[in-house]
Design a protein around this motif. Structure first.
Motif, PDB file in Angstrom:
ATOM      1  N   ALA A 153      16.874 -13.573  18.988  1.00 26.93           N
ATOM      2  CA  ALA A 153      16.790 -14.740  18.754  1.00 26.93           C
ATOM      3  C   ALA A 153      15.540 -15.383  19.177  1.00 26.93           C
ATOM      4  O   ALA A 153      14.961 -16.391  18.490  1.00 26.93           O
ATOM      5  CB  ALA A 153      17.895 -15.412  19.444  1.00 26.93           C
ATOM      6  N   GLU A 156      12.740 -14.818  16.687  1.00 26.83           N
ATOM      7  CA  GLU A 156      12.709 -15.395  15.444  1.00 26.83           C
ATOM      8  C   GLU A 156      12.267 -16.887  15.639  1.00 26.83           C
ATOM      9  O   GLU A 156      11.777 -17.504  14.735  1.00 26.83           O
ATOM     10  CB  GLU A 156      14.234 -15.433  14.938  1.00 26.83           C
ATOM     11  CG  GLU A 156      14.513 -14.000  14.697  1.00 26.83           C
ATOM     12  CD  GLU A 156      15.835 -13.948  14.075  1.00 26.83           C
ATOM     13  OE1 GLU A 156      16.871 -14.731  14.422  1.00 26.83           O
ATOM     14  OE2 GLU A 156      16.407 -12.821  13.237  1.00 26.83           O
ATOM     15  N   HIS A 157      12.455 -17.287  16.956  1.00 26.66           N
ATOM     16  CA  HIS A 157      12.242 -18.865  17.167  1.00 26.66           C
ATOM     17  C   HIS A 157      10.746 -18.949  17.808  1.00 26.66           C
ATOM     18  O   HIS A 157      10.284 -19.934  17.879  1.00 26.66           O
ATOM     19  CB  HIS A 157      13.245 -19.484  18.072  1.00 26.66           C
ATOM     20  CG  HIS A 157      14.411 -19.649  17.206  1.00 26.66           C
ATOM     21  ND1 HIS A 157      15.393 -18.626  17.254  1.00 26.66           N
ATOM     22  CD2 HIS A 157      14.722 -20.528  16.457  1.00 26.66           C
ATOM     23  CE1 HIS A 157      16.609 -19.008  16.339  1.00 26.66           C
ATOM     24  NE2 HIS A 157      16.266 -20.580  15.984  1.00 26.66           N
ATOM     25  N   ASP A 159       6.425 -18.777  18.250  1.00 27.78           N
ATOM     26  CA  ASP A 159       5.380 -18.988  17.391  1.00 27.78           C
ATOM     27  C   ASP A 159       4.585 -17.538  17.456  1.00 27.78           C
ATOM     28  O   ASP A 159       4.964 -16.737  18.230  1.00 27.78           O
ATOM     29  CB  ASP A 159       4.556 -20.138  17.914  1.00 27.78           C
ATOM     30  CG  ASP A 159       3.802 -19.888  19.436  1.00 27.78           C
ATOM     31  OD1 ASP A 159       3.965 -18.544  19.852  1.00 27.78           O
ATOM     32  OD2 ASP A 159       3.506 -20.988  20.102  1.00 27.78           O
ATOM     33  N   LYS A 163       5.151 -14.339  19.625  1.00 29.12           N
ATOM     34  CA  LYS A 163       5.722 -13.072  19.055  1.00 29.12           C
ATOM     35  C   LYS A 163       4.887 -11.840  19.581  1.00 29.12           C
ATOM     36  O   LYS A 163       5.321 -10.673  19.653  1.00 29.12           O
ATOM     37  CB  LYS A 163       5.700 -13.312  17.406  1.00 29.12           C
ATOM     38  CG  LYS A 163       6.986 -14.045  17.058  1.00 29.12           C
ATOM     39  CD  LYS A 163       6.979 -14.218  15.464  1.00 29.12           C
ATOM     40  CE  LYS A 163       8.075 -15.163  15.067  1.00 29.12           C
ATOM     41  NZ  LYS A 163       8.341 -15.201  13.470  1.00 29.12           N
TER      42      LYS A 163
END
Length: 179
Positions: A153, A156-157, A159, A163
């Protein structure tokens, strides 16, 4: 061509070598043809590369008494014999190879064509690893709970910069998902 996992038959091997047309295309274009246009699977490409390497090693042992060339040029001559096809390979002798050397009837290495195969194998491996990671992440999403789900999670959120940081810290989950 043989199917995955089966031995490449001798005539099929020599047909592929002939169709690569190293003498007409050069090493890079011959390698690109093998990878892009031959229709061979990754496993078959590996097999052709491996068989060619074994044949080149055999040529080097068989013809080690030639003179007038250094190690690099000797390797080029041995690879050239394979590029010249099955008859040239079957009929290679120290005398015929010495004549090739004396008449400068070889070019820099057919072996370079197989760099394209190595690149294709590496790309396929990276794609496979990426797909495994995506499957693992999907499995984590479905099963729910736990630390891994919270990491997914967060990934996925995040930037792109974050990441990348998550991929460095958790390469088993995200390593192949970030460039």
């Amino acid at each position: 061509m043989s199917k995955k996992g089966k031995n490449l038959e001798s005539m099929e091997f020599w047909k592929a070598i002939e169709q690569m047309d190293f003498n007409g295309r050069g090493s890079k274009a011959a390698g690109r043809w093998l990878v892009e246009d031959s229709g061979l699977s990754i496993e078959q490409l590996k097999e052709i590369r491996n068989v060619t390497n074994r044949k080149a090693s055999y040529m080097m042992r068989l013809l080690n008494n030639v003179t007038g060339v250094g190690d690099d040029a000797f390797s080029d001559v041995c690879w050239q014999i394979i590029a010249n096809g099955q008859e040239a390979y079957k009929n290679a002798t120290v005398e015929s190879t010495q004549e090739m050397i004396d008449n400068n009837e070889y070019t820099e290495s057919f072996a370079y064509a197989f760099h394209e195969v190595d690149d294709a194998i590496e790309e396929a491996k990276q794609l496979s690893e990426r797909n495994k990671q995506l499957e693992r992440i999907e499995q984590i999403r479905k099963t729910g709970g736990g630390f891994d789900q919270k990491l997914v999670a967060a990934f996925e959120h995040a930037d792109n910069g974050n990441k990348g940081k998550l991929a460095l810290v958790f390469p088993e989950l995200f390593g192949h998902l970030v460039d």
